[in-house]
Write a protein that holds these residues in place. Sequence first.
Motif, PDB file in Angstrom:
ATOM      1  N   VAL A  55       9.358  -2.722  10.369  1.00  0.00           N
ATOM      2  CA  VAL A  55      10.030  -3.180   8.837  1.00  0.00           C
ATOM      3  C   VAL A  55      10.755  -2.592   7.867  1.00  0.00           C
ATOM      4  CG1 VAL A  55       8.505  -3.938   6.583  1.00  0.00           C
ATOM      5  CG2 VAL A  55       7.866  -3.763   8.202  1.00  0.00           C
ATOM      6  N   TYR A 173      -1.094  -7.853  -3.227  1.00  0.00           N
ATOM      7  CA  TYR A 173       0.180  -8.474  -3.547  1.00  0.00           C
ATOM      8  C   TYR A 173      -0.322  -8.556  -0.719  1.00  0.00           C
ATOM      9  CZ  TYR A 173       4.384  -8.062  -0.594  1.00  0.00           C
ATOM     10  OH  TYR A 173       5.748  -8.397  -0.053  1.00  0.00           O
ATOM     11  N   LEU A 174      -0.736  -7.090  -1.010  1.00  0.00           N
ATOM     12  CA  LEU A 174      -1.216  -7.319   0.623  1.00  0.00           C
ATOM     13  C   LEU A 174      -1.877  -8.313   1.397  1.00  0.00           C
ATOM     14  CD1 LEU A 174      -2.095  -3.715   1.091  1.00  0.00           C
ATOM     15  CD2 LEU A 174       0.226  -4.444   1.652  1.00  0.00           C
ATOM     16  N   LYS A 176      -1.911 -11.606  -0.201  1.00  0.00           N
ATOM     17  CA  LYS A 176      -1.051 -12.536   0.246  1.00  0.00           C
ATOM     18  C   LYS A 176      -0.034 -12.934   1.045  1.00  0.00           C
ATOM     19  CE  LYS A 176      -0.713 -13.454  -4.611  1.00  0.00           C
ATOM     20  NZ  LYS A 176       0.456 -12.978  -5.883  1.00  0.00           N
ATOM     21  N   ARG A 177       0.082 -11.212   1.520  1.00  0.00           N
ATOM     22  CA  ARG A 177       1.031 -11.510   2.464  1.00  0.00           C
ATOM     23  C   ARG A 177       0.207 -11.323   3.974  1.00  0.00           C
ATOM     24  NH1 ARG A 177       6.009 -12.326   2.090  1.00  0.00           N
ATOM     25  NH2 ARG A 177       6.153 -11.297   4.258  1.00  0.00           N
ATOM     26  N   SER A 178      -1.267 -11.431   4.265  1.00  0.00           N
ATOM     27  CA  SER A 178      -2.035 -11.487   5.107  1.00  0.00           C
ATOM     28  C   SER A 178      -2.528 -10.336   5.714  1.00  0.00           C
ATOM     29  CB  SER A 178      -2.057 -12.375   6.080  1.00  0.00           C
ATOM     30  OG  SER A 178      -1.673 -14.237   5.360  1.00  0.00           O
ATOM     31  N   ILE A 179      -1.544  -9.381   5.057  1.00  0.00           N
ATOM     32  CA  ILE A 179      -2.630  -8.040   5.883  1.00  0.00           C
ATOM     33  C   ILE A 179      -3.507  -7.069   5.119  1.00  0.00           C
ATOM     34  CG2 ILE A 179      -1.688  -5.399   5.255  1.00  0.00           C
ATOM     35  CD1 ILE A 179       1.222  -6.575   4.779  1.00  0.00           C
ATOM     36  N   LYS A 180      -4.701  -7.369   6.067  1.00  0.00           N
ATOM     37  CA  LYS A 180      -6.580  -7.067   5.768  1.00  0.00           C
ATOM     38  C   LYS A 180      -6.497  -6.016   5.935  1.00  0.00           C
ATOM     39  CE  LYS A 180      -6.709 -12.058   7.432  1.00  0.00           C
ATOM     40  NZ  LYS A 180      -7.945 -12.887   8.843  1.00  0.00           N
ATOM     41  N   GLU A 219       7.722  -6.744  -2.761  1.00  0.00           N
ATOM     42  CA  GLU A 219       8.596  -7.461  -1.748  1.00  0.00           C
ATOM     43  C   GLU A 219       9.531  -7.464  -1.446  1.00  0.00           C
ATOM     44  OE1 GLU A 219       8.742 -11.540  -0.459  1.00  0.00           O
ATOM     45  OE2 GLU A 219       7.094 -10.665  -1.432  1.00  0.00           O
ATOM     46  N   ILE A 222       8.567  -4.101   1.448  1.00  0.00           N
ATOM     47  CA  ILE A 222       7.025  -4.973   2.966  1.00  0.00           C
ATOM     48  C   ILE A 222       7.199  -6.105   3.424  1.00  0.00           C
ATOM     49  CG2 ILE A 222       4.641  -4.354   3.377  1.00  0.00           C
ATOM     50  CD1 ILE A 222       4.342  -2.411   1.101  1.00  0.00           C
ATOM     51  N   GLY A 223       7.419  -7.409   2.001  1.00  0.00           N
ATOM     52  CA  GLY A 223       8.178  -8.772   2.874  1.00  0.00           C
ATOM     53  C   GLY A 223       8.326  -9.190   3.403  1.00  0.00           C
ATOM     54  N   PRO A 225       8.492  -9.087   7.178  1.00  0.00           N
ATOM     55  CA  PRO A 225       7.094  -9.270   8.498  1.00  0.00           C
ATOM     56  C   PRO A 225       7.534  -7.323   9.545  1.00  0.00           C
ATOM     57  CG  PRO A 225       8.471 -10.602   8.713  1.00  0.00           C
ATOM     58  CD  PRO A 225       9.134 -10.172   8.083  1.00  0.00           C
TER      59      PRO A 225
END
Length: 227
Positions: A55, A173-174, A176-180, A219, A222-223, A225
Amino acid sequence: MIKIKVWRYVTIIGCLVLLLSACNSQRGAKAVDLDSSYQEWKKEVTNALDNRDYVFPAYDEKAGPLEFIYDPSLPDFWFELYRSNDYRISKELSGVHTVHDRYFHYSLIEEVPDKSEILSPYSSDTQIERVPINNELAIINNNISEYQSGNIIVYEISEDPKNTYKPKKVVEYLGKRSIKSGLVLLVNMEGRINVEVYLPVNEQAARLIFTVEDLGELETFIGMPVK
């Protein structure tokens, strides 16, 4: 006399317009030079990190030039970015720096460290005393909040550990970034927040360390990918 005064006025206005145009041109040229310096540096960084998962923070003009520290000969994969006078790439940090000069850290580790290892620098007690507040929140040793949403856990070192505003912002935020899944540590300082993030990457974990003034800056860090 009136015509002469008018012409003088027109001449003065014309000179001012030319002066302002010249200043704007110089500013524009400086911005272009800065951007081109960054683009060239970023291209070299990308080439150096070829075939790696990582990243990398997005471009932020406020950060200024950065020094990229990376040694491909080391067995463990990690790199750091430090504020510098110009964009450069080095195997070792050059010159004298303070802890505040570090802009970003990234490393791949085998697994996420144990909770006690992550929190030990911020607790005076040798043992962890965890007091559940509800299904999402627990208080650890009176000054650390543990907020969990699904597979995301956010620890915050705070004077008011029952306040979940920041942990919820991180989880939002995570999401929204599809970080589960992941683990985040927030350490509040004087007007700034030290952020330590652990994210799953294949069979390993990525560790990111950076500092922000506001969580809206996530953002930037970590924005981008994982490559």
